[in-house]
Design an enzyme around this catalytic site. Structure first.
Site, PDB file in Angstrom:
ATOM      1  N   CYS A1135       5.485 -25.334  22.769  1.00  0.00           N
ATOM      2  CA  CYS A1135       4.441 -26.233  23.269  1.00  0.00           C
ATOM      3  C   CYS A1135       4.257 -27.421  22.323  1.00  0.00           C
ATOM      4  CB  CYS A1135       3.149 -25.461  23.514  1.00  0.00           C
ATOM      5  SG  CYS A1135       2.014 -26.362  24.598  1.00  0.00           S
ATOM      6  N   HIS A1260       4.753 -20.491  26.702  1.00  0.00           N
ATOM      7  CA  HIS A1260       4.244 -19.719  25.561  1.00  0.00           C
ATOM      8  C   HIS A1260       4.648 -18.245  25.626  1.00  0.00           C
ATOM      9  CE1 HIS A1260       1.372 -22.612  23.702  1.00  0.00           C
ATOM     10  NE2 HIS A1260       1.254 -23.095  24.918  1.00  0.00           N
ATOM     11  N   GLU A1262       4.703 -16.206  23.152  1.00  0.00           N
ATOM     12  CA  GLU A1262       3.876 -15.451  22.197  1.00  0.00           C
ATOM     13  C   GLU A1262       2.541 -15.024  22.798  1.00  0.00           C
ATOM     14  OE1 GLU A1262       2.133 -19.577  21.787  1.00  0.00           O
ATOM     15  OE2 GLU A1262       4.018 -18.657  22.409  1.00  0.00           O
TER      16      GLU A1262
END
Length: 1295
Positions: A1135, A1260, A1262
């Protein structure tokens, strides 16, 4: 000296077309507009050629500059004179971090070039008004005029008010001139106090008194004595609220005395980095839960974006400033406004009753306000997971006869939850000599008088004072401050914070006296030690302004060096402005004029000011029976699905990040079709457990127009039915926030408020075992204006918004409205017991009626039984789906469940009484549950055991297909295509998106909703999700070090560290300030990850300021270049980290073909759960995953891939450097919105280097490495989601 530098185009083509269309609609002969950014650099010394080139490069971002010289008349729009924009603060930071110390300040304006026919002066004024917000901006007609932005004025001294000479009249005049909103008895009090002191008051002292003692801050009405219909009442409103705590104190750790309330949480592994080593690890300890809900109504009516943004920001600060420092976690937001009247989409119940000139329209509020609230939460890094939206505006026959009722003064609700350590719940002691600190940004001449202004009905105060009370937001600054607070509480016993409050209404004039007074001390302060960006401010302006993103703290003198170190590392500004004294006295010295603007005993300021007495009369609403003539069920369905309160809320949801933290277990979007119908929000308590927290909202304000107490009871009941389908356990675990909005002084409303508070505080909550440990009141919910020759008033209904919070045993057992089509039964639990009242319902509203009898809590014992029964069924895993009945009634409940399940409904309402309209549209409390057909008998038995046998009705089943059919006794009551209903329900959000965003994107999204063949999100994996490829390497005990890199404003580093930690890495916290100061280097790291967020608030292009702070610092540049050239290293950029690393192409081998990432095609921040496919590429992180198709969290505003030309794109693809692409639900690569949320060509959303060692991606992984944090997932997934494979691949690669 000032330098002017041209910037990139400021408006996209569709924005220009919208402006031109508006001018044409206003019959203004404007033919063309071009707009570009212009940068103004205030320099303290000339720049040499290299420095000038560096500044030019720094300010080159966004789309390419137009090659032609602009044509037309110039209108230059800049931030308002005397203010400093958030853009300026952040851009100036970047310039300084890049070594350009000669730059005092950077500022930015928009130069509009207007090509038009002959325009009169009045028409030019119309054009100018259309192009700027007078509350926040100034218009110039020449670029050089912007020099006024940097004008510096001489400090002005304090002003004395001649009370001793002129007597009471001097105070009356000052009250009006300064907009103090002082009552008569307060003027008497001040006259007496200063006469006894034997001196004249200073303006700053009066202003400070007014803010500290405003209704906004002192809650005078809630603490007042009450006489109703001539009878003295035994309790104040606040005492009745406190009664809930006295009755049920269970699980509450802090109530009524701090910035937020605290309840018991769960013992979990809190994940953070060690102060000394920077190494992240889990820390097993209780994570207690704090909760707070604020309103920010007045500023949102005046200027919606900053009003809503600072509303969210202030509430976040309340959470962070709880105890000795806490961690905000997840937010909620709500809006009540008058009718939208969307141009070209006006609804039959929407009449234009006019409004004051000085406030904006409901449509403006709902266009800009939610964006402001979302933007603050996004940039701060807090997911916004819950909310409500109501529109109401009508001429009704209520308690006070026929009058206008609605929300010209809106409700803007901002709330949330956070976590706090057990030993930090209670504030510490302030020692004599403790340093008094302001943490955060500088003082600015903005937001003056917010506390007093928001305590007045809109229309009472002067327009210039409204103007002065508008605030500005800088969430990236607040994030920096929160990082300091986090470092402090993470130190445990060594926490340097003794006492902390946030700076809100009244600025330091309210916060500092409150801080020292609450700590049992006085304070000595130096005015000129307060950080200030505007030297010409008067003492009053410096002390009383409401500049945001500030906290006041008491820090022990010997802990100051530690605190200083933490602030410097996080680049959080702070100032020591005083020290605590034994004497309970407040003194403020002004070094510049060597005088004392404030010299007061604390008890004059905060002492026993006159107590209010409310002597009021009861008025009873009569109401008129609902006129049914002309109402058909088919027409009613269509109207109700178009009422914004009922209609789809996607336009309010996808603008807000809902995945940051990696701890979101239930957001608004439900199921494979991502429909915004969740009953409540759910977060995990940590990154290593299934304990959690839930939040839900209840409000039923229009009912108060018929029955004050019923409206309040329903708000509590609805919050309970919303939160019930989670695994909470004992009802005493649920805690409530009560936000009360009323037009105090309006006939009947005061007595009604008392009645409502009594119904909840003395009766319902104690009976249920519920506590209200926190809340807020706003008592001036009325707007006055002149419409032609007529005086008009718009008065809001008495509005109680209840927010419910609870600790959860297991977040995985949260039930959603998503229906299944397996053999099933739908059961309605009707807590209305067949009353089926239609008063003040959505049905009544869409036919411009109020009705007479509303819904109510019919049986408190059954409501409690309902909650207990649902808890039992959740624990027994008997529920397939659950949705409460609320606005729009059973019809809407069933429709929303069908939308979430993408299925049909075969409903039978024969047992619900002969009045079909009432059966479908009443809004009595209750819920529809879906159970397996085989479990129906067992489920009905559980319900009966809890006293609900007479409330349960079989109402049909969910079926495959598209038909939504309701019958009774074999006769069709209503039949329609579910897709048609879905499209009707979506039309409000579509129209709002068309107005606000790129209309082409809005049209594409709306079109997709009409596709019944859409299979929804789905998963195809080319690997075994349960295989841990890192396990053999973890077994060796070796843990390679990964640098978890962050810059100021980055907010996704903790969940990133946790994902690498789980894969066998030692994750180390590395701030850019560590690298720039030489405290840390990259030579010891095997891997580097640049995390997501908003570095520098994205002001010079997303990630570009961060990249340039590396490129323009030789030593740090070399450090990164060396790392990227080292063999056997890995790097990931996600990002904001992806955007940053895409600007380091000159340092990263094999990245020459990488694209830039620019503004999304929608021109909007997009938070989606999007489907991607893993493509064949050299990426080492994606090895073994090629061909997989799976959803992933997306949250960005600038994620669209931009290539130079077609040849660049072809080369990128032919080299195989594309690693991920967006695909639609059919598995096809797509550029269509919203399956492709940013419009990237060929769906590209991740690229890698030729060696595959460096991969950058916009989505994303994570945030979804745990299955539980995926918005939707197949039921057979275990603890780990498929994206965990990326991190395990990294560990495998390093051996």
């Amino acid at each position: 000296m000032m330098e002017i530098l041209r910037g990139s185009p400021a408006l996209s083509a569709f924005r220009i077309n919208k402006l031109l269309a508006r001018f044409q609609a206003a019959r203004l002969p404007v033919h063309n507009i071009y707009a570009e950014y212009v940068h103004f650099a205030d320099l303290n010394a000339p720049l040499n050629d290299d420095e000038h080139a560096q500044l030019e490069r720094l300010l080159k971002y966004g789309p390419a500059l137009a090659s032609h010289a602009p044509q037309g008349k110039l209108l230059l729009v800049t931030p308002r004179l005397g203010t400093i924009s958030p853009w300026s603060s952040k851009a100036t930071d970047i310039a300084h971090n890049c070594g350009l110390q000669q730059v005092n300040r950077l500022e930015r304006g928009v130069a509009y070039y207007i090509e038009a026919g002959t325009l009169t002066n009045e028409q030019w004024q119309q054009v100018t008004a259309e192009l700027h917000d007078r509350m926040m901006e100034t218009v110039f007609f020449a670029l050089d005029d912007a020099e006024q932005l940097f004008a510096h004025h001489q400090p002005t001294p304090v002003t004395s008010v001649d009370l001793l000479g002129q007597g009471r009249q001097a105070l009356i005049d000052a009250n009006l001139r300064l907009g103090l909103a002082l009552a008569e008895d307060e003027i008497d009090y001040l006259q007496d106090a200063f006469t006894k002191l034997g001196r004249n008051p200073n303006d700053i002292e009066l202003y400070m008194f007014a803010q500290a003692n405003s209704e906004h801050c002192r809650h005078k009405i809630f603490n007042a004595d009450w006489i109703i219909d001539g009878e003295q009442q035994p309790k104040s409103l606040f005492k009745m609220i406190k009664n809930t705590f006295e009755t049920t104190p269970d699980h509450v750790l802090s109530a009524y005395k701090d910035n937020a309330a605290v309840m018991e949480g769960s013992e979990v592994g809190r994940y953070f980095a060690d102060h000394e080593t920077g190494r992240y690890d889990f820390h097993q300890e209780p994570a207690h839960i704090l909760m707070k809900v604020e309103t920010h109504n007045h500023p949102t009516a005046i200027s919606p974006w900053p009003g809503a943004a600072t509303g969210s920001g202030g509430e976040i600060r309340d959470e962070g400033a709880t105890g000795r420092g806490a961690k905000p976690k997840a937010g909620l937001v709500g809006f009540s406004v008058s009718n939208l009247r969307i141009p070209g989409f006006e609804q039959p119940w929407e009449e234009d009753f006019g409004k004051p000139e000085r406030i904006v329209t409901a449509l403006d509020i709902m266009t800009e306000g939610p964006l402001g609230g979302a933007a603050f939460n996004n940039e701060f890094g807090r997911p916004a997971l819950n909310g409500y939206f109501r529109t109401y505006e009508e001429k009704v026959n209520s308690h006070n006869g026929e009058e206008l009722r609605g929300y010209h003064k809106p409700i803007m609700l901002a709330g949330g939850i956070g976590n706090i350590r057990a030993d930090h719940v209670q504030k510490g002691e302030i020692n004599v000599g403790a340093k008094l600190v302001v943490l955060g940004g500088p003082a600015m001449n903005i937001g003056l008088g917010g506390g007093a202004a928001s305590s007045m009905a809109s229309g009472q105060s002067d327009a210039d004072l409204d103007f002065a009370s508008v605030q500005r937001d800088n969430p990236e600054m607040e994030r920096r401050c929160q990082e300091v607070i986090d470092r402090c509480w993470q130190l445990g016993d060594a926490n340097p914070i003794l006492f902390i409050h946030d700076v809100g209404a009244g600025g330091l004039s309210n916060a500092m006296p409150e801080l020292v007074s609450d700590g049992g001390r006085g304070g000595k302060f130096e005015l000129r030690d307060i950080l200030s960006d505007e030297p010409g401010m008067s003492p009053l302006e410096i002390w009383c302004n409401e500049s945001q993103e500030r906290y006041v703290l008491a820090v022990a003198a010997d802990q100051l060096p530690l605190f200083d170190e933490l602030c410097k590392r996080e680049r959080a500004p702070y100032a020591v402005i005083g020290e605590a004294t034994e004497e309970l006295h407040l003194s403020l010295h002004d070094r510049h004029f060597d005088n004392q603007p404030i010299d007061l005993p604390l008890d004059v300021l905060l002492g026993k000011t006159p107590k209010m007495t409310r002597d009021v009369q009861t008025l009873k609403a009569k109401g008129d029976a609902l006129v049914r003539e002309g109402i058909t069920i088919a027409d009613a369905v269509k109207r109700v699905l178009h009422l914004p309160t009922v209609a789809e809320k996607t336009f309010l949801v996808t603008i807000g990040d809902r995945s940051v933290t990696g701890m979101v277990a239930r957001d608004q979007m439900v199921g494979p079709w991502q429909v915004p119908v969740a009953n409540c929000a759910v977060t995990t308590a940590s990154l290593d457990s299934y304990y959690g927290e839930a939040m839900a909202i209840g409000e039923r304000a229009p009912v108060a127009l018929l029955d004050f107490a019923a409206s309040a009871r329903l708000a509590v009941g609805e919050a309970l039915t919303n939160i019930a389908a989670t695994q909470i356990g004992d009802i005493k675990r649920i805690k409530l926030s009560a936000n009360w909005m009323a037009a105090a002084g309006h006939p009947g409303e005061d007595a009604g408020l008392y009645e409502a508070v009594k119904a909840v505080g003395e009766e319902l909550c104690p009976a249920l075992g519920l506590t209200i440990p926190v809340g807020k009141d706003s008592m001036s919910m009325k707007t006055r204006w002149q419409e032609g020759n007529e005086e008009r008033e718009m008065t809001s209904p008495l509005s109680l918004v209840i927010s419910a919070f609870a600790r959860l045993e297991d977040v995985r057992h949260t039930i959603t409205p998503q229906l299944s089509t397996e053999d099933n039964a739908l059961l309605l639990i009707d807590l209305g017991k067949g009353n089926n009242a239609l008063g003040a319902t959505a049905l009544a509203q869409v036919y411009r009626q109020l009705g007479d009898k509303p819904a109510d809590v019919r049986d408190v014992a059954q409501l409690k039984g309902f909650y207990d029964a649902i808890q039992a069924l959740v624990a027994q895993r008997k529920l397939l789906a659950y949705h409460d009945r609320s606005d729009g009634g059973l019809l809407v409940t069933l429709a929303e469940m069908a939308f979430a399940g993408h299925c049909g409904i075969d409903a039978d309402i024969a047992t619900l009484g002969d009045d079909r309209l009432a059966a479908l549209f009443n809004e009595e409390l209750g819920a529809v549950i879906q159970v397996r057909a085989a479990d129906r008998e067992a489920v009905e038995s559980v319900l009966a055991q809890h006293g609900l046998a007479d409330c349960v009705h079989y109402v049909g089943q969910a079926v495959s297909g598209d038909r939504f059919v309701i019958t009774a006794n074999g006769q069709t009551v209503f039949s329609e295509s579910r897709t048609t209903l879905r499209v009707w329900w979506a039309e409000t959000t579509w129209q709002m998106q068309r107005l606000r965003d790129n209309p082409e994107c809005a049209d594409q999204e709306h079109q997709a909703k009409s596709n019944d063949a859409d299979p929804g999100l789905n998963v195809k994996l080319s690997f075994d999700i349960n295989e841990d490829v890192a396990a053999p390497y973890i077994a060796t005990g070796a843990r390679p070090k990964v640098a978890v890199l962050r810059e100021q404003g980055v907010n996704s580093h903790v969940e990133m560290a946790a994902a690498f930690h789980r894969a066998g890495f030692d994750a180390i916290d590395v701030h850019m300030s560590d690298l720039l100061a030489g405290r840390t280097g990259l030579e010891d790291f095997h891997a580097l990850v640049a995390c997501g967020g908003f570095s520098y608030g994205d002001v010079l292009g997303a990630g570009e300021g961060w990249a340039k702070s590396i490129l323009f610092n030789d030593r740090v540049r070399d450090e990164f270049a060396t790392f990227f050239h080292r063999p056997q290293t890995l790097a990931l950029g996600v990002c904001n980290g992806c955007q940053m690393m895409s600007n380091l192409r000159e340092l990263i081998p094999g990245s020459e073909l990488w694209p830039r990432f620019v503004r999304n095609t929608s021109d909007r921040f997009e938070a989606r759960f999007s489907l991607v496919e893993v493509t064949q590429s050299p990426s080492l992180l994606l090895q073994g995953m090629v061909g997989s198709q799976m959803p992933i969290a997306v949250s960005h505003g600038e994620g669209r891939v931009e290539v130079r030309d077609a040849a660049h794109l072809a080369a990128l693809e032919s080299k195989g450097l594309v690693a991920l692409r967006y695909v639609d639900n059919f598995g096809k690569v797509t550029e269509t919105y919203p399956a492709n949320p940013n419009g990237s060509p060929n769906g590209i959303t991740a690229v890698t280097t030729e060696s595959g060692r460096v991969t950058i991606m916009m989505p994303h992984p994570e945030r979804v490495f745990r299955t539980v944090s995926n918005s939707w997932h197949p039921e057979n997934w275990g603890e780990d989601g498929p994206w965990m494979r990326i991190f395990r691949n990294a560990r495998k690669q390093l051996g």
